[in-house]
Design an enzyme around this catalytic site. Structure first.
Site, short mmCIF file in Angstrom:
data_model
loop_
_atom_site.label_atom_id
_atom_site.label_comp_id
_atom_site.label_asym_id
_atom_site.label_seq_id
_atom_site.Cartn_x
_atom_site.Cartn_y
_atom_site.Cartn_z
CG ASP A 55 -0.08 -0.07 2.53
OD1 ASP A 55 0.37 1.00 2.99
OD2 ASP A 55 0.15 -1.17 3.05
CG ASP A 88 1.71 5.04 5.67
OD1 ASP A 88 1.31 4.08 6.35
OD2 ASP A 88 2.13 6.10 6.17
#
Length: 290
Positions: free
Chosen positions: A209, A211
């Site tokens: 991802d 973040d």
């Protein structure tokens, strides 16, 4: 010929290794308690592997409750020559998208509530950590990933956070200003302890991802992480297959970084002042110098 015995610490999504020969399970204890799970031993391409799921069976152990000292001590007691950490992480760089593999070479440790050392009152040591990973093992892992066609970045700084919550937007922005590349919850104090145990350590940080720093898109959550994790895990298994095939033909010599002898000049407490009980506990990871 000295042979490799590679300890594999599996992070989120990697709870078992497929394709091992001569598989056996060992329940072990260390002076620091039991590790996260029983060790699984087996061979891949003729190379001995010792696998340990960092979060235990079924991912039942949160980051700050992982028995880091017991995990490293168990792998040392099992005869591992090197440790390869495989971890999920968030990206703090646009150029490190989900699905990317980062061969970490530096850390900034922001954890606060974890036991960071095997040593302490009764026997004090200060190991060097300027270069916290084994450059040789990291390069071999990167070579294997590239040979498998995986998107690999050689080198990157891992920000270790306490967790278990993900970052705030302000924290994520701050870490980017600091020049961090990826963020995770588990590589520290793991890397510190591996150095104290004189075990060459390298980390593959698999991006799941971005973040929460990007203005576009949703913030990180478990659902988005799990969506990427399955593909990352398949890539990690391919990397391990390629890596062990290489190690099978490569005699294992001491790390060029001098990791296996770092305690020679690290223990500051003279023998006469050492606590015998502490020394006895330390023998599981430092018998060579004690």
């Amino acid at each position: 010929m000295t042979r490799w015995t590679l300890g594999i610490i599996g992070g989120s999504g990697l709870y078992a290794l497929d394709g091992l020969a001569d598989v056996r399970t060992e329940s072990v204890r260390t002076p620091w308690g039991a590790p996260s799970a029983p060790l699984t031993r087996g061979a891949l391409n003729g190379v001995e592997l010792v696998f340990l799921p960092r979060h235990g069976a079924g991912h039942a152990i949160p980051p700050s409750d992982i028995p880091f000292r017991a995990n490293i001590a168990a792998l040392k007691q099992a005869g591992c020559t090197d440790i390869l950490s495989i971890s999920a992480c968030g990206s703090l760089r646009q150029g490190l998208p989900p699905g990317h593999f980062v061969m970490v070479d530096q850390y900034v440790d922001r954890t606060v509530g974890r036991e960071r050392s095997f040593f302490g009152t009764g026997c004090v040591a200060h190991v060097p950590l300027a270069q916290p990973v084994c450059a040789r093992l990291a390069a071999l892992a990167a070579d294997a990933g590239e040979a498998e066609g995986l998107p690999v970045t050689r080198g990157g700084t891992y920000l270790a956070m306490e967790g278990p919550q993900f970052s705030t937007r302000a924290e994520s922005d701050l870490y980017r200003q600091w020049g961090m590349d990826v963020i995770g919850m588990t590589n520290m104090p793991e890397a510190r302890l591996a150095r104290e145990a004189e075990l060459p350590y390298a980390s593959i940080a698999m991006v799941t991802d971005y973040d929460c720093w990007r203005d576009e898109g949703e913030s990180v959550d478990v659902a988005s992480v799990l969506a990427v994790m399955q593909s990352n895990t398949k890539g990690a298994r391919r990397l391990l297959d390629r890596l062990t095939a290489r190690l099978a033909d490569l005699p294992r010599a001491a790390s060029p970084d001098g990791i296996e002898t770092c305690l020679d000049t690290a223990i500051i407490t003279p023998p006469a002042a050492r606590d015998p009980e502490v020394v006895e506990r330390l023998r599981s990871i430092a018998a060579r110098v004690l």
